[in-house]
Write an enzyme that holds these catalytic residues in place. Structure first.
Site, PDB file in Angstrom:
ATOM      1  N   HIS A 279       0.835  -1.213   0.000  1.00 31.47           N
ATOM      2  CA  HIS A 279       0.000   0.000   0.000  1.00 31.47           C
ATOM      3  C   HIS A 279       0.866   1.257   0.000  1.00 31.47           C
ATOM      4  O   HIS A 279       1.819   1.382   0.745  1.00 31.47           O
ATOM      5  CB  HIS A 279      -1.016   0.002   1.144  1.00 31.47           C
ATOM      6  CG  HIS A 279      -0.452   0.025   2.536  1.00 31.47           C
ATOM      7  ND1 HIS A 279      -0.131   1.203   3.197  1.00 31.47           N
ATOM      8  CD2 HIS A 279      -0.193  -0.976   3.410  1.00 31.47           C
ATOM      9  CE1 HIS A 279       0.291   0.920   4.411  1.00 31.47           C
ATOM     10  NE2 HIS A 279       0.278  -0.390   4.567  1.00 31.47           N
ATOM     11  N   GLU A 325      -4.931   1.895   2.439  1.00 31.47           N
ATOM     12  CA  GLU A 325      -5.009   0.716   3.305  1.00 31.47           C
ATOM     13  C   GLU A 325      -5.155   1.130   4.767  1.00 31.47           C
ATOM     14  O   GLU A 325      -5.885   0.494   5.530  1.00 31.47           O
ATOM     15  CB  GLU A 325      -3.760  -0.154   3.132  1.00 31.47           C
ATOM     16  CG  GLU A 325      -3.794  -1.471   3.904  1.00 31.47           C
ATOM     17  CD  GLU A 325      -3.272  -1.396   5.322  1.00 31.47           C
ATOM     18  OE1 GLU A 325      -3.462  -2.365   6.077  1.00 31.47           O
ATOM     19  OE2 GLU A 325      -2.667  -0.369   5.697  1.00 31.47           O
ATOM     20  N   GLU A 326      -4.458   2.192   5.165  1.00 33.31           N
ATOM     21  CA  GLU A 326      -4.362   2.522   6.581  1.00 33.31           C
ATOM     22  C   GLU A 326      -5.691   2.920   7.214  1.00 33.31           C
ATOM     23  O   GLU A 326      -5.945   2.600   8.365  1.00 33.31           O
ATOM     24  CB  GLU A 326      -3.345   3.658   6.791  1.00 33.31           C
ATOM     25  CG  GLU A 326      -1.895   3.277   6.502  1.00 33.31           C
ATOM     26  CD  GLU A 326      -1.324   2.271   7.476  1.00 33.31           C
ATOM     27  OE1 GLU A 326      -2.062   1.759   8.340  1.00 33.31           O
ATOM     28  OE2 GLU A 326      -0.122   1.987   7.368  1.00 33.31           O
TER      29      GLU A 326
END
Length: 464
Positions: A279, A325-326
């Site tokens: 990511h 993604e985070e």
């Protein structure tokens, strides 16, 4: 007689194929360690761009940079896949202290959790109640928690060798803590950083309010492990101490960003896709070198190493640098959604999102028969000290591709130091070892090569 004939004809072929694989893996590792690009790419991502928070200018710059570098590799195709992502900003540096008596304060290190609301203007001050995990909230109830700040102080379990298991055992207090504490009338949440060592660095990470309306949301922050220990000790001595914190974070409407995608088209079975990725977004406290700059540059390097060693893939090899993604997995979901709409056939997907440390092997989310075939390749990796081949999880970004047929895998580096840096200000380029990063890239490339060469069918495919 037929069996003897089969062995006479096939055994030399198998022996030759194995020798060819040994030679190819040797070439891959040699190219990565002596002529690699992953460390150079990571240097630029980390030191020239920096933290790449979803929806930020730096995330946009990272998209532009990686697209340009993939195009320079001479791939068959490079493109951007649009995706709407959350935009959250931290604002000015957070501030907090413990007040043990009027005018007697001890500053502590905190950072807002990703997605948190700000404290009221002038900050938030109140009594603090310590709990050992989300489950304890119900035990204490509204009578003990209403009007107070909840302090989640469940540590990562130190006796677990798999540090990701230790992380999984307490991450819910960070992600769901505020959402649950609101039910009991809490005014704010402080969460012990998910870190196995004692230091002064608070570790951020995503949190969720669920379906709570904006008017009911309470501020949430992480506190460093050393200060969590201090706060816990001071509470034991005097349960009536006060805690103060101030944070200026803001949530904005979603903005457009992109997954960055490049591929080498398969020479024999182009409809079968093998995906490798990491990511591109990161948190903002450091420069995201381990999480997940390392995984991105290793994935880019897979395609470069295949070209550099002269290997022409049978199947389409695709690198995907996922966005968001985070704090949302929007890029992962968009990629899987588009793949389903197009009817794409994903044979295999590999993710690197566990840091740029020394590779130990892989975990595989697959059927037993698929794993049996993969496990037979393990001896090829043992000269490179890669011994870990286990069934288990894969990666968050490739998870939406799971369908019972596609084999999902995650690179598994040594994880003992990973959470020292995870989501903290020391997730920076100087903490990534060049050789370890390059070994990881070569290990990933070697697995992709074998998957591409042999696939998962017991019989060779014949083009009609």
């Amino acid at each position: 007689m037929k069996k003897l004939f089969y062995l006479f004809i096939v055994f030399p072929f198998l022996l030759n194929a194995q020798q060819e694989d040994v030679s190819q893996l040797k070439d891959i590792y040699e190219q990565s360690l002596t002529n690699g690009k992953s460390y150079e790419w990571l240097d630029y991502l980390s030191n020239q761009i920096g933290g790449r928070l979803s929806g930020s200018l730096n995330a946009e710059r990272a998209v532009e940079y990686t697209k340009k570098e993939l195009e320079a590799l001479g791939l068959d195709r490079v493109w951007l896949q649009p995706v709407m992502v959350p935009k959250w900003t931290r604002g000015v540096k957070e501030y907090a202290y413990i007040e043990s008596a009027p005018g007697k304060t001890t500053p502590v290190n905190i950072c807002a959790l990703g997605g948190s609301v700000a404290t009221p203007e002038g900050g938030l001050r109140g009594n603090i109640v310590e709990v050992n995990g989300v489950e304890e909230l119900q035990v204490l109830g509204k009578e003990k928690l209403e009007g107070n700040i909840v302090f989640f102080n469940k540590p990562m379990q130190a006796n677990l060798i798999n540090t990701f298991e230790a992380y999984g055992g307490c991450v819910n207090q960070r992600y769901q803590g505020a959402q649950e504490a609101v039910k009991y009338g809490a005014r704010g949440v402080i969460v012990r950083s998910l870190n196995l060592r004692l230091d002064d660095l608070p570790h951020t990470g995503s949190m969720s309010y669920g379906d709570l309306p904006a008017s009911e949301r309470i501020p949430a922050a992480a506190i460093s492990t050393k200060d969590a220990e201090l706060l816990s000790t001071m509470l034991k001595l005097d349960p009536d101490i006060y805690f103060f914190f101030s944070q200026k974070c803001r949530v904005f409407p979603d903005v457009k960003s992109y997954n960055v995608i490049g591929e080498i088209t398969g020479s024999e079975y182009p409809e079968e896709i093998i995906t490798v990725g990491g990511h591109l977004d990161s948190w903002d406290l450091g420069d995201g070198a381990h999480d997940d700059g390392a995984g991105c540059v290793q994935s880019m390097e897979v395609l470069r190493l295949l070209k550099e060693t002269g290997y022409r893939p049978k199947r389409t090899i695709r690198v995907v640098l996922f966005m968001n993604e985070e704090n949302g997995l929007r890029g992962a979901r968009k990629y899987a959604e588009v793949a389903a709409e197009k009817g794409e056939e994903h044979l295999f997907a590999l993710e690197s999102d566990s840091g740029g440390f020394t590779p130990r092997g892989f975990s595989f989310d697959c059927r037993p028969d698929q794993f049996e075939k993969i496990e037979a390749w393990k001896p090829l990796f043992e000269p490179y000290l890669i011994h870990y081949f286990e069934r288990g999880g894969s990666g968050a970004d490739i998870g939406p591709l799971k369908n019972g047929e596609t084999v999902l895998a995650g690179l598994r580096p040594d994880s003992q130091r990973y959470f020292d840096h995870h989501h903290a200000a020391n997730d920076t380029f100087e903490h990534v070892n060049k050789r370890e990063l390059e070994l990881g890239a070569a290990t990933m490339t070697s697995l992709i090569y074998l998957i591409d060469k042999y696939g998962f069918s017991n019989q060779p495919k014949i083009k009609g």
